[in-house]
Write a protein that holds these residues in place. Sequence first.
Motif, mmCIF file in Angstrom:
data_model
loop_
_atom_site.group_PDB
_atom_site.id
_atom_site.type_symbol
_atom_site.label_atom_id
_atom_site.label_comp_id
_atom_site.label_asym_id
_atom_site.label_seq_id
_atom_site.Cartn_x
_atom_site.Cartn_y
_atom_site.Cartn_z
ATOM 1 N N ARG A 175 0.795 -1.189 0.123
ATOM 2 C CA ARG A 175 0.032 -0.035 0.066
ATOM 3 C C ARG A 175 0.903 1.254 0.146
ATOM 4 N N ILE A 176 2.043 1.300 0.533
ATOM 5 C CA ILE A 176 2.937 2.294 0.654
ATOM 6 C C ILE A 176 3.693 2.503 -0.424
ATOM 7 N N THR A 177 4.196 1.272 -0.931
ATOM 8 C CA THR A 177 5.167 1.600 -2.442
ATOM 9 C C THR A 177 4.118 1.542 -3.871
ATOM 10 N N ALA A 178 3.037 1.032 -3.581
ATOM 11 C CA ALA A 178 2.299 1.064 -4.797
ATOM 12 C C ALA A 178 0.647 1.179 -4.328
ATOM 13 N N PRO A 179 0.435 2.343 -3.970
ATOM 14 C CA PRO A 179 -0.897 2.898 -3.524
ATOM 15 C C PRO A 179 -1.977 2.582 -4.664
ATOM 16 N N MET A 180 -3.080 2.286 -3.883
ATOM 17 C CA MET A 180 -4.460 2.221 -5.044
ATOM 18 C C MET A 180 -4.860 3.338 -5.112
ATOM 19 N N ASN A 181 -5.373 3.499 -6.630
ATOM 20 C CA ASN A 181 -6.253 4.709 -6.574
ATOM 21 C C ASN A 181 -7.094 4.439 -7.870
ATOM 22 N N GLY A 182 -7.768 5.565 -8.363
ATOM 23 C CA GLY A 182 -9.005 5.047 -9.068
ATOM 24 C C GLY A 182 -8.709 4.792 -10.597
ATOM 25 N N ILE A 183 -7.391 4.648 -11.021
ATOM 26 C CA ILE A 183 -7.173 4.212 -12.145
ATOM 27 C C ILE A 183 -6.108 3.103 -12.362
ATOM 28 N N GLY A 184 -5.714 2.435 -10.966
ATOM 29 C CA GLY A 184 -4.561 1.485 -11.020
ATOM 30 C C GLY A 184 -3.930 1.639 -9.663
ATOM 31 N N THR A 211 2.804 6.960 -9.757
ATOM 32 C CA THR A 211 2.558 7.610 -11.075
ATOM 33 C C THR A 211 1.192 7.607 -11.280
ATOM 34 N N LEU A 212 0.470 6.926 -11.306
ATOM 35 C CA LEU A 212 -1.097 6.552 -11.318
ATOM 36 C C LEU A 212 -1.565 7.583 -10.457
ATOM 37 N N ALA A 213 -1.342 7.316 -9.174
ATOM 38 C CA ALA A 213 -1.930 8.038 -7.989
ATOM 39 C C ALA A 213 -1.874 9.592 -8.387
ATOM 40 N N THR A 214 -0.773 10.007 -8.938
ATOM 41 C CA THR A 214 -0.587 11.608 -9.268
ATOM 42 C C THR A 214 -1.422 11.992 -10.548
ATOM 43 N N CYS A 215 -1.334 10.977 -11.321
ATOM 44 C CA CYS A 215 -2.383 11.176 -12.600
ATOM 45 C C CYS A 215 -3.888 11.322 -12.020
ATOM 46 N N ALA A 216 -4.070 10.246 -11.019
ATOM 47 C CA ALA A 216 -5.633 10.515 -10.824
ATOM 48 C C ALA A 216 -5.959 11.411 -10.177
ATOM 49 N N LYS A 217 -4.934 11.986 -9.047
ATOM 50 C CA LYS A 217 -5.656 12.795 -8.124
ATOM 51 C C LYS A 217 -5.096 14.605 -8.787
ATOM 52 N N LEU A 229 -1.753 19.368 -12.681
ATOM 53 C CA LEU A 229 -0.429 19.297 -12.777
ATOM 54 C C LEU A 229 0.019 18.779 -14.032
ATOM 55 N N ILE A 230 -0.447 17.575 -14.268
ATOM 56 C CA ILE A 230 -0.230 16.973 -15.777
ATOM 57 C C ILE A 230 -0.237 17.849 -16.848
ATOM 58 N N ARG A 231 -1.112 18.798 -16.682
ATOM 59 C CA ARG A 231 -1.256 19.844 -18.044
ATOM 60 C C ARG A 231 -0.147 20.645 -18.086
#
Length: 418
Positions: free
Chosen positions: A226-235, A239-245, A249-251
């Motif tokens: 859970r720490i090294t690969a946190p679950m988020n809404g897209i995977g 990296t995906l957690a940042t993209c999801a939240k 910033l991605i823009r």
Amino acid sequence: MAGSNTSVDVAVIGAGPYGLSLAAHLRARDVEHRIFGELMGSWKHNMPPGMLLKSYPWASSLSDPRSEFALKAFCAERALTYHDELLPLSLSRFIEYGEAFQRRCVPIVERKTLMALEPSAGCFHATFDDGEIVHARRVVVAVGLHPFKRLPHQAVHLPADLCSHSGEYGSLQPLDGKEIIVVGSGSSASDLAALLYERGVSVSLVVRRPQLDFAGYPRPRALFERITAPMNGIGHGWTLATCAKYPQLIRLLSKDLRVRLANIRALGPLGGAFMKDRVIGKVPVWLGRTLQSVETSDGKVLLDVMDASGARRSMRADHVIFATGYKIDVGRLGFLGPTLLRQIRLVEGAPQLSAHYETSVPGLHFIGPAAANSFGPVCRFVYGTHHPAHHLARHLVAVLARFQPASWVPSYDLKALS
């Protein structure tokens, strides 16, 4: 209202998850708007009955302003079986939820098709299939993926009775009694192969990759995971957690990095966890086969494929379904005329968007998958509905109040729409 001319502040084109979520937020902020399209149309007509959503149920909710009507709340109201992760979400249940969301949060959805969109002085002229012309100060396009189906170049010349894209189903009944080949390795391919097999249809799956991958079954995760690969809404993963939240910033990243993230390999072809046992050991799967050519002969389709060693094989079927994904290309939206298209600045075929989801044409916005090259991969998921709905509704309140033309008189007959 055929043949009439009306005016509105905001026209939302598309009545799927993104269009409905935005309309719900606009309604809560008293922004005058109309939403056009068939309610959950692509989900009803372009995905096969029996399909399971790949995303977790907890990440499959539309966005309402008070976050009161998530999928979990919908299921609780109706005493329907639900679990955030351990139970799959069926297509039929998701459509029921979308329809209930509309009844509660978006009372009026107009089932009509946009035929032409033209810029005019301070607004857009939107012409619909019933003859109505709507003058809209702002237009938000939320058409989903269906207009952007991608076929391999070897198959574009084939007739529709012999070749189709996975996004064209819908009922699978027309395929009964035929010998079918499905080409692809993602969830659309594995879902179709399993559902056809379970109908008694003779079906094979041709996969370019050396193995057919499926998401892992949901399970309790250790603290370290859970720490090294946190679950988020897209995977899973940071990296995906940042993209999801943080899509804003991605823009701000470089164009090349944004495009790479929008097509991130971690979100590549992957079957749903609950489909694995319905495919493996049941459906014949041809791995590592690269398509060389597709031809027709005597009413059949002939596929020439090559394996990693260079050996070639000819495969024969009554019909081939290409589950080969989608490629955003706004030039394929028939309602955008050449003049308007030339004014839209593009990034790899998708519109380049401002922080307010606005194209280089003032007043024209895109949300949903078409925004992924600007705001990242979360735009490809139902989970991504909240940010554009919340942000854009708030922005439109401000901008419409600030630039209200003295001559602008929004008008439409609510009684005629109900």
